[in-house]
Design a protein around this motif. Structure first.
Motif, PDB file in Angstrom:
ATOM      1  N   GLN A  71       5.167  -9.593   6.986  1.00  0.00           N
ATOM      2  CA  GLN A  71       6.317  -8.815   7.465  1.00  0.00           C
ATOM      3  C   GLN A  71       6.116  -7.310   7.363  1.00  0.00           C
ATOM      4  O   GLN A  71       6.889  -6.548   7.925  1.00  0.00           O
ATOM      5  CB  GLN A  71       7.565  -9.224   6.682  1.00  0.00           C
ATOM      6  CG  GLN A  71       8.114 -10.545   7.190  1.00  0.00           C
ATOM      7  CD  GLN A  71       9.238 -11.084   6.333  1.00  0.00           C
ATOM      8  OE1 GLN A  71       9.659 -10.434   5.387  1.00  0.00           O
ATOM      9  NE2 GLN A  71       9.703 -12.264   6.654  1.00  0.00           N
ATOM     10  N   CYS A  72       5.075  -6.868   6.638  1.00  0.00           N
ATOM     11  CA  CYS A  72       4.848  -5.433   6.487  1.00  0.00           C
ATOM     12  C   CYS A  72       4.440  -4.855   7.847  1.00  0.00           C
ATOM     13  O   CYS A  72       3.642  -5.443   8.568  1.00  0.00           O
ATOM     14  CB  CYS A  72       3.764  -5.179   5.443  1.00  0.00           C
ATOM     15  SG  CYS A  72       3.618  -3.437   5.054  1.00  0.00           S
ATOM     16  N   GLU A  73       5.001  -3.689   8.166  1.00  0.00           N
ATOM     17  CA  GLU A  73       4.781  -3.135   9.508  1.00  0.00           C
ATOM     18  C   GLU A  73       3.449  -2.404   9.673  1.00  0.00           C
ATOM     19  O   GLU A  73       3.094  -2.024  10.778  1.00  0.00           O
ATOM     20  CB  GLU A  73       5.940  -2.201   9.870  1.00  0.00           C
ATOM     21  CG  GLU A  73       7.195  -2.996  10.195  1.00  0.00           C
ATOM     22  CD  GLU A  73       8.398  -2.124  10.460  1.00  0.00           C
ATOM     23  OE1 GLU A  73       8.280  -0.887  10.315  1.00  0.00           O
ATOM     24  OE2 GLU A  73       9.448  -2.683  10.801  1.00  0.00           O
ATOM     25  N   CYS A  74       2.733  -2.192   8.584  1.00  0.00           N
ATOM     26  CA  CYS A  74       1.457  -1.471   8.698  1.00  0.00           C
ATOM     27  C   CYS A  74       0.457  -2.332   9.469  1.00  0.00           C
ATOM     28  O   CYS A  74       0.653  -3.531   9.631  1.00  0.00           O
ATOM     29  CB  CYS A  74       0.915  -1.145   7.317  1.00  0.00           C
ATOM     30  SG  CYS A  74       0.318  -2.594   6.443  1.00  0.00           S
ATOM     31  N   SER A  75      -0.642  -1.693   9.910  1.00  0.00           N
ATOM     32  CA  SER A  75      -1.607  -2.489  10.673  1.00  0.00           C
ATOM     33  C   SER A  75      -2.779  -2.958   9.813  1.00  0.00           C
ATOM     34  O   SER A  75      -3.259  -4.070   9.968  1.00  0.00           O
ATOM     35  CB  SER A  75      -2.112  -1.680  11.865  1.00  0.00           C
ATOM     36  OG  SER A  75      -2.684  -0.477  11.409  1.00  0.00           O
ATOM     37  N   ALA A  76      -3.250  -2.105   8.898  1.00  0.00           N
ATOM     38  CA  ALA A  76      -4.472  -2.475   8.175  1.00  0.00           C
ATOM     39  C   ALA A  76      -4.298  -2.570   6.664  1.00  0.00           C
ATOM     40  O   ALA A  76      -5.261  -2.772   5.944  1.00  0.00           O
ATOM     41  CB  ALA A  76      -5.568  -1.480   8.499  1.00  0.00           C
ATOM     42  N   GLY A  77      -3.061  -2.427   6.157  1.00  0.00           N
ATOM     43  CA  GLY A  77      -2.835  -2.471   4.704  1.00  0.00           C
ATOM     44  C   GLY A  77      -2.232  -1.169   4.226  1.00  0.00           C
ATOM     45  O   GLY A  77      -2.604  -0.098   4.712  1.00  0.00           O
ATOM     46  N   CYS A  78      -1.275  -1.255   3.312  1.00  0.00           N
ATOM     47  CA  CYS A  78      -0.603  -0.058   2.799  1.00  0.00           C
ATOM     48  C   CYS A  78      -0.088  -0.363   1.381  1.00  0.00           C
ATOM     49  O   CYS A  78      -0.155  -1.506   0.948  1.00  0.00           O
ATOM     50  CB  CYS A  78       0.551   0.331   3.727  1.00  0.00           C
ATOM     51  SG  CYS A  78       1.947  -0.784   3.629  1.00  0.00           S
ATOM     52  N   PRO A  79       0.435   0.646   0.657  1.00  0.00           N
ATOM     53  CA  PRO A  79       0.898   0.395  -0.710  1.00  0.00           C
ATOM     54  C   PRO A  79       2.010  -0.656  -0.815  1.00  0.00           C
ATOM     55  O   PRO A  79       2.195  -1.262  -1.860  1.00  0.00           O
ATOM     56  CB  PRO A  79       1.425   1.758  -1.169  1.00  0.00           C
ATOM     57  CG  PRO A  79       0.717   2.745  -0.314  1.00  0.00           C
ATOM     58  CD  PRO A  79       0.522   2.070   1.003  1.00  0.00           C
ATOM     59  N   SER A  80       2.745  -0.895   0.279  1.00  0.00           N
ATOM     60  CA  SER A  80       3.817  -1.895   0.221  1.00  0.00           C
ATOM     61  C   SER A  80       3.299  -3.320   0.330  1.00  0.00           C
ATOM     62  O   SER A  80       4.032  -4.258   0.072  1.00  0.00           O
ATOM     63  CB  SER A  80       4.815  -1.679   1.350  1.00  0.00           C
ATOM     64  OG  SER A  80       5.268  -0.366   1.340  1.00  0.00           O
ATOM     65  N   CYS A  81       2.072  -3.482   0.783  1.00  0.00           N
ATOM     66  CA  CYS A  81       1.559  -4.859   0.876  1.00  0.00           C
ATOM     67  C   CYS A  81       0.271  -5.020   0.080  1.00  0.00           C
ATOM     68  O   CYS A  81       0.329  -5.377  -1.088  1.00  0.00           O
ATOM     69  CB  CYS A  81       1.441  -5.321   2.325  1.00  0.00           C
ATOM     70  SG  CYS A  81       0.348  -4.348   3.355  1.00  0.00           S
ATOM     71  N   VAL A  82      -0.892  -4.734   0.682  1.00  0.00           N
ATOM     72  CA  VAL A  82      -2.136  -5.067  -0.011  1.00  0.00           C
ATOM     73  C   VAL A  82      -2.798  -3.891  -0.746  1.00  0.00           C
ATOM     74  O   VAL A  82      -3.905  -4.015  -1.245  1.00  0.00           O
ATOM     75  CB  VAL A  82      -3.161  -5.750   0.935  1.00  0.00           C
ATOM     76  CG1 VAL A  82      -2.620  -7.088   1.400  1.00  0.00           C
ATOM     77  CG2 VAL A  82      -3.498  -4.870   2.122  1.00  0.00           C
TER      78      VAL A  82
HETATM   79 ZN   LIG Z   1       1.516  -2.858   4.583  1.00  0.00          ZN
END
Ligand SMILES: [Zn+2]
Length: 316
Positions: free
Chosen positions: A278-289
């Motif tokens: 569900q995270c809107e980033c494309s390649a990974g960000c602090p909110s997900c990975v």
């Molecule tokens: Zn993310």
């Protein structure tokens, strides 16, 4: 044992405390070790003690050039006197904070329970963690960008505790493609999100658990090349490895978090898959990975694949 050592006296079936010292004095409420560091503020002419930090946290937060945060104020650590257990700090207005980079090598001492699941074996038990702070990174407030690195040489810190661990299938990880470094970053990405979500299931603080990724084949930590101090950057990663993600109780002896983590891990993995999807980033960000990921490479895709291999069903 307490009677033999003269702490207790047995009289008519009852034990009496016979020492002069008050027993609770020997027990720290803040942490198990009493070997604390004091923080000395030297901003003004008169040095002032502003805080006391337990030994294990001090290695992470009071090393030289660390930004020490206290009640919304920022201090830079100018000198850490390891023997005297003192850190000398001064007020500063920098726009970043520091995160210690440590090598954590975890050895399993005893597996209490283990279970084969899709793509992995999950376990919980007793472990030994050898941790050494080897550097730090500067992280910008709000954007969480990496704005610099520094090297450090601090003594090793040993911890015997309880842990939950997930041993991933090395063949499935190898099948992700990419370079060994990218695959290790992906495993760290998975560890990152499991570590951040676990407190929601355990109702504990994020600092109560810590994470480590080791290779079951060599028994050494798996560290992405870009996160190592300069001297270790040339050593390549093995092309084939069996990564083990450890989420361990960050206290000597453990505080009972690893058993519920073992029980709840199925839900934890499902939830992680949902958050990443569900995270809107494309390649990974602090909110997900995680923020340590180079935006040029699609490591988020790799994390999604590992999660799918673990049987996590995405709901989107
Ligand atoms: Zn993310």
């Amino acid at each position: 044992m307490l009677i033999e050592r003269g702490f207790l006296h047995l009289n008519q079936g009852k034990h009496y405390w016979v020492r002069e010292a008050y027993p609770a004095d020997a027990v720290s409420l803040r942490s198990i070790s009493s070997d604390n560091f004091v923080v000395v503020d030297q901003t003004s002419g008169a040095p002032e003690i502003i805080a006391e930090v337990d030994f294990r946290s001090a290695l992470q937060t009071l090393h030289e050039k660390a930004i020490y945060l206290l009640e919304g104020r920022r201090f830079i650590v100018e000198k850490m006197d390891y023997d005297e257990r003192k850190a000398y700090v001064k007020r500063t207005e920098v726009d970043y904070y520091t995160n210690a980079i440590s090598y954590r090598n975890v050895k399993v001492l005893e597996e209490f329970r283990g279970e084969e699941i899709a793509g992995a074996r999950k376990s919980h038990g007793e472990v030994h963690v050898a941790r050494q702070v080897v550097g730090f990174k500067k992280v910008k407030f709000h954007t969480m960008e990496n704005v610099g690195f520094g090297n450090l040489q601090l003594p090793q810190d040993d911890l015997q505790t309880t842990s939950f661990w997930l041993r991933l299938d090395g063949k499935q990880v190898a099948a992700l493609g990419g370079t060994p470094d990218e695959r290790v970053l992906a495993v760290w990405g998975l560890s990152y999100i499991l570590h951040r979500l676990a407190p929601l299931f355990l109702m504990c603080d994020a600092g109560d658990i810590d994470e480590a990724v080791c290779d079951d084949q060599t028994g050494s930590p798996l560290t992405p090349v870009q996160q190592r101090p300069a001297a270790f950057r040339r050593e390549p990663l093995p092309s084939q490895f069996d990564p083990v993600i450890f989420l361990y109780d960050n206290y000597p002896g453990g505080i009972g978090l690893s058993e519920p983590l073992f029980r709840l891990s199925g839900r934890l993995i499902e939830h992680a898959a949902e958050v990443v999807a569900q995270c809107e980033c494309s390649a990974g960000c602090p909110s997900c990975v995680g923020a340590h990921i180079d935006p040029g490479r699609n490591l988020k895709r790799m994390v999604v694949e590992i999660l799918a291999g673990l049987g996590a069903v995405r709901s989107t």
